[in-house]
Design an enzyme around this catalytic site. Structure first.
Site, PDB file in Angstrom:
ATOM      1  N   GLU A 447       0.807  -1.219   0.000  1.00 43.74           N
ATOM      2  CA  GLU A 447       0.000   0.000   0.000  1.00 43.74           C
ATOM      3  C   GLU A 447       0.846   1.279   0.000  1.00 43.74           C
ATOM      4  O   GLU A 447       0.732   2.120   0.885  1.00 43.74           O
ATOM      5  CB  GLU A 447      -0.972  -0.023   1.187  1.00 43.74           C
ATOM      6  CG  GLU A 447      -1.988  -1.135   1.029  1.00 43.74           C
ATOM      7  CD  GLU A 447      -3.003  -1.227   2.145  1.00 43.74           C
ATOM      8  OE1 GLU A 447      -4.172  -1.487   1.839  1.00 43.74           O
ATOM      9  OE2 GLU A 447      -2.615  -1.059   3.320  1.00 43.74           O
ATOM     10  N   GLU A 513      -4.635  -9.883   0.012  1.00 44.63           N
ATOM     11  CA  GLU A 513      -5.494  -9.795   1.188  1.00 44.63           C
ATOM     12  C   GLU A 513      -6.925 -10.041   0.742  1.00 44.63           C
ATOM     13  O   GLU A 513      -7.354  -9.526  -0.299  1.00 44.63           O
ATOM     14  CB  GLU A 513      -5.383  -8.424   1.865  1.00 44.63           C
ATOM     15  CG  GLU A 513      -4.011  -8.129   2.438  1.00 44.63           C
ATOM     16  CD  GLU A 513      -3.908  -6.747   3.076  1.00 44.63           C
ATOM     17  OE1 GLU A 513      -4.978  -6.180   3.430  1.00 44.63           O
ATOM     18  OE2 GLU A 513      -2.789  -6.238   3.208  1.00 44.63           O
TER      19      GLU A 513
END
Length: 1003
Positions: A447, A513
């Site tokens: 991220e 994820e």
């Protein structure tokens, strides 16, 4: 050279005098010492250190590192350990936001100055073995958050700032005879902290081991092991490259194969014929021994290493292990336990045993390199690892996503300022970890958007290694798709993954994820497994995440509980968003771990009335490894068992006749097939179940029981009584429902089993996922309807009907929804005390979906035993039923509310045919529903649960709240910040709904 504070605010200065990263091998004096595992070249400095805490760098003690400064009056602190868990500063949980955001105006790349806790550490040591000529001594800080400066005997040694890889320094030139004084200053935040905005608790200090290393005069500083496996897997070349420091020589031997041939420049090689290949199914390791001798031929060190012969990579466009397409059935794992990120080998091994026992085959080290023993253990147990670099800049990325900041201002982005630090972090991870066969993919971090810096780091990995490179951020910044070899996204629905792959066929796809396991969650995950086994390019998924991050606290009344963001008085924080593990904070399993084990199971069975079809999802292992046990049962009572000897080849399917015949006697039967380990493994004993399937078989023809005589009716002014031989029901005209249900003869007229009037219920304490999509704002009408229904007309009692076999009392309610809804509840009382209850809901036009549809009963807390015939033993939901099985189960009501980090709807059971809630003597109520219902019995009402932020805030137990439910919305779990449950698991309010069940007293 001296140290000054400007270093901690310089993104370009991330190491000073730090030794180059090297492999994590250990060295011993001889083979006997190597076998013992205790190296005379290592001296552990863990334990009590002297400690001084300062709120910021300007409040530290100048010159504390000098031997002239007396530290005997300083505090003691445990190393390894976080200072925030030892009485200094405070733990702070933050997800995307930087921990100083809004508290101090800090320029990107600078360290906070007003509040930036600093720990000054001092310890004393005497080398266990004095240094001989040519030997050197170093100190390795395995984990220091986030920047560390080091002194020995007052001499400045060096500085480093990468929290999650070793910071090692040469101490030799500053050593003195006898006792030495080692000092370190650890800064909570530095320029490097801008690269470490992971979703976790923010700690600081020396949180991993501190070790002294003695290097002999001839020493192998680095070992690089490479394996080249032939296309037909028949031969392998094992090549070892060593970096020798000092005059000497090296020999290498591979167990069972022989001496490696020297190739020059420290390189050695050997060919292995018919190698036993390493995989998650068979993690075989070859022993490798390096012997180092000095120029005179004397043995200076022995280095034991292990080699896994395997090939992993992208072949024919697919991720393959040893030539076979692999599905990574994984989990993300923060290093986190009851001591924060201070993790022991024993705790890590227990975690991996639990993973293997629950069919997990892959781990992503989110979002930083772990302790080296994790990789050792993954090598041994057989787990595929995505090793992730220490990088996350989520808080800065949010500026681009939400606040129209130009892409050019992302960090690290295209800014050359950050590239050297990134390459250093990449090399530190790579050089330490590269020899582990379990590591199959390198990840560039998490991220942090995209840009040329990340592209160059990815290219760097590709230049020095053959393993694929992973980075998810390309999904958000697609300017440089070549950054990653794998398409990776987070929390994408299975349908969206399939849609993407219908167009884009250039790369394998994984979800780094998915299935955000926050609170009562993990619904509809089966969609992903189904897709992985019909779409070749969809090759993996990693649950977020393994265990809750929570802090063990005690409330003002002395009650222990697990705290989350804000509970330590910190701000900013992100509340309970840290509670999204498959395990609780103490690393005990949550109920849905069994669901994951079922979905990840390596063998799939389809059970019919006379045959079972077995499909083997393993890549290299026959099903003959497992004992296949077939069990026939009726309402939990085992009638017969049998065994099938299966031998299905990897990737194959075969049918086998059942060794059991289905009875012809009318009834409902369960037929279960269970695959169990024939032999014990390191992670589970013989008999451990690795896969199961169950089918329900209905044999029709049951004879209806005799109908008892109609009960007596007593029509009073304010009440209608209905009574039989052993019971009495009192229906109130004033209070809108059943005011009393008594069963059994006692001196006071029978046991009064109801404490409050049963009422229709449409509400439950919102789950974390429901709070994430703001369900209470949408659903609030149904909370009002559940709490504040009123009679429709002068009396809620709408009718009393005398049937031939029963008496029926009907109540009619208006519900305060907008617009108003109506609900009728009919109680039909039979002569044996059975009350058949029918709830009819007529929603007002345009109302939102219902959280649930059923009834709420309140009884005394003495009715604390629950026994049910339905799905169990764990809780379940309509979108999470795979891991449970139909049977008869027992539990205590006090244990039914699952202790998720924040109290919420939990403890429900699907497919319940009957349930009994009784006291210790077996007296209480029995509920039944033809066709099955959802059912829960909890010590608190939905409203009490919703009002509590922690389990210690729930009131003392004084009631048992029973909820027979026609349907409850699914728990969902695609994500926890907006994703709804799938449409088929919702309860639309667009039509009339009817629910029928019955209850009666039992003794």
């Amino acid at each position: 050279m001296t140290f000054d504070l400007t270093r901690i605010s310089d993104p370009g200065l991330f190491r000073e005098n730090r030794l180059d990263a090297h492999s994590s091998h250990r060295w011993f004096s001889d083979a006997q010492e190597a076998a013992s595992g205790r190296s005379s070249f290592e001296q552990n400095l863990n334990g009590l250190w002297k400690f001084h805490y300062a709120r910021n760098p300007h409040l530290t003690i100048p010159g504390f590192e000098s031997p002239d400064v007396d530290v005997t009056g300083w505090d003691d602190i445990v190393v390894p350990g976080h200072i925030q868990l030892q009485g200094y500063d405070r733990p702070q949980y933050a997800n995307t936001q930087y921990p100083w955001d809004g508290r101090e105006d800090v320029a990107i790349g600078d360290a906070p100055q007003l509040f930036n806790p600093v720990g000054s550490y001092v310890t004393f040591f005497t080398p266990e073995t004095p240094l001989a000529d040519g030997e050197r001594l170093s100190v390795s800080f395995k984990g220091a958050e986030s920047a560390i400066a080091v002194w020995l005997n007052g001499t400045y040694i060096g500085f480093a700032c990468d929290t999650f890889t070793p910071s090692e320094f040469d101490l030799t030139d500053a050593l003195v005879e006898g006792e030495n004084r080692l000092a370190a200053q650890v800064f909570k935040w530095s320029a490097a902290s801008w690269l470490e905005d992971q979703d976790f608790y923010r700690f600081s200090g020396l949180f991993r081991d501190v070790v002294l290393y003695r290097r002999p005069r001839a020493h192998v500083e680095d070992v690089d092991i490479r394996v080249d496996l032939s296309n037909d897997l028949a031969t392998a070349t094992v090549r070892v490259v060593t970096e020798l420091v000092g005059d000497g020589s090296v020999t290498a031997t591979l167990d069972g194969v022989g001496r490696l041939t020297a190739e020059g420049d420290g390189a050695f090689a050997v060919t292995v014929s018919d190698p036993r290949l390493w995989s998650a199914e068979d993690p075989h390791l070859y022993g490798l021994t390096l012997e180092v001798r000095d120029a005179g031929g004397a043995l200076t060190e022995v280095i034991p290493e292990r080699v896994g012969i395997r090939r992993f990579g992208i072949e024919d466009g697919l991720l393959k292990i040893n030539g076979q397409r692999v599905v990574l059935k994984g989990v993300n794992r923060h290093e986190f336990g009851l001591n924060g990120r201070v993790m022991t080998r024993e705790r890590t091994e227990a975690d991996l045993q639990l993973m293997k026992a629950n069919n997990i085959n892959a781990v992503r080290t989110s979002h930083y390199p772990n302790n080296t023993f994790l990789y050792d253990l993954c090598d041994e147990y057989g787990l595929y690892v995505i090793d992730e670099m220490n990088l996350e800049t989520h808080g800065l990325w949010d500026r681009i996503r939400y606040f129209d900041t130009p892409v050019s201002e992302s960090v690290p982005g295209d800014d050359p300022l950050w590239l050297p630090a990134l390459l250093d972090r990449a090399d530190s991870m790579y050089r330490r970890d590269r020899n582990h066969p379990s590591i199959v993919i390198w990840s560039l971090g998490n991220e942090s958007f995209g840009g040329t810096d990340l592209l160059q780091v990815g290219d760097h990995f590709r230049e020095i290694d053959t393993r694929p490179v992973h980075y998810e951020g390309v999904a958000w910044d697609p300017r440089y798709p070549e950054t990653t070899d794998i398409t990776s996204t987070m929390y994408t629905s299975a349908a969206a993954v399939e849609e993407h792959l219908s167009v884009h066929r250039d790369k394998p796809y994984i979800l780094c994820e998915y299935a955000h396991a926050m609170g009562n969650s993990f619904g509809a995950v089966d969609r992903y497994l189904d897709l992985a086994y019909r779409e070749p390019l969809f090759q993996g998924f990693f649950v977020w995440d393994f265990a809750d991050q929570a802090i063990a606290l005690t409330d003002r009344h002395g009650n222990p509980y697990f705290g989350y963001g804000g509970d330590c008085g910190e701000a900013p924080h992100d509340s309970d968003f840290s509670g999204n593990g498959l395990l609780f904070a103490d690393h005990t399993p949550k109920p849905f771990l069994r669901e994951l084990a079922y979905l990840y199971q390596p063998v799939v069975a389809s059970v019919g009335a006379d045959e079972v079809t077995v499909t083997n999802r393993e890549l290299f292992t026959s099903t003959s490894r497992y004992e296949c046990v077939v069990t026939l049962a009726e309402q939990g009572r085992v009638l017969e068992t049998g065994v099938i000897d299966t031998d299905v080849a990897p990737g194959g399917s075969a049918g086998y006749p059942l060794p059991i015949a289905i009875p012809q006697v009318p009834g409902e039967y369960t037929l279960e097939v269970s695959f169990r380990l024939r032999s014990a493994t390191r992670y589970a004993p013989a008999g451990h179940e690795v896969a199961f399937e169950q089918t329900v078989i209905e044999v029709p023809g049951a004879v209806a029981p005799a109908v008892p005589a109609r009960p007596e009716i007593v029509r009073g002014i304010h009440n209608v009584g209905v009574r039989g031989r052993h019971f009495e029901v009192l229906f109130s005209k004033l209070h809108g429902g059943i005011q009393s249900y008594r069963y059994g003869s006692t001196p006071d007229g029978g046991h009064k089993l109801l404490r409050e009037v049963p009422m229709p219920n449409f509400w439950h304490a919102p789950t974390s996922n429901e709070l994430g999509w703001k369900a209470p704002f949408t659903d609030g009408d149904w909370l009002l309807a559940s709490r504040y229904a009123r009679p429709r007309g002068d009396s809620a009692m709408a009718d009393v009907i005398e049937h031939d076999d029963s008496v029926e009392v009907v109540y009619a309610y208006s519900l305060p929804t907008r617009p108003v809804s109506s609900c009728d509840v009919s109680y039909r009382v039979f002569g044996d005390g059975t009350v058949t209850t029918t709830v009819t809901l007529r929603p007002g036009a345009g109302l939102p979906e219902l959280p649930e549809f059923g009834m709420l009963f309140c009884v005394d807390a003495d009715l604390g035993q629950l026994r049910w015939y339905g799905d169990g033993p764990e809780e379940s939901s309509i979108d999470r039923r795979g891991g449970v099985r139909l049977g008869v189960w027992e539990a205590e009501v006090k244990d039914q509310l699952t202790r998720y980090l924040r109290p919420q709807e939990a403890g429900g059971h699907t497919g319940v045919r009957w349930a009994e809630v009784t006291d210790a003597r077996g007296a209480g109520l029995r509920f039944e529903c033809q066709g099955g219902m959802e059912f829960s019995a909890l010590p608190w009402s939905p409203f009490e649960i919703e009002n509590a932020a922690h389990h210690t805030e729930l009131p003392p137990i004084s009631r048992t709240w029973i909820r027979p439910v026609a349907v409850r919305r699914g728990v969902a779990g695609d994500d926890s910040w907006g994703a709804r449950e799938h449409p088929e698991f919702r309860i639309d309010a667009d039509r009339e709904r009817v629910f029928t069940f019955s209850f009666r007293g039992i003794r």
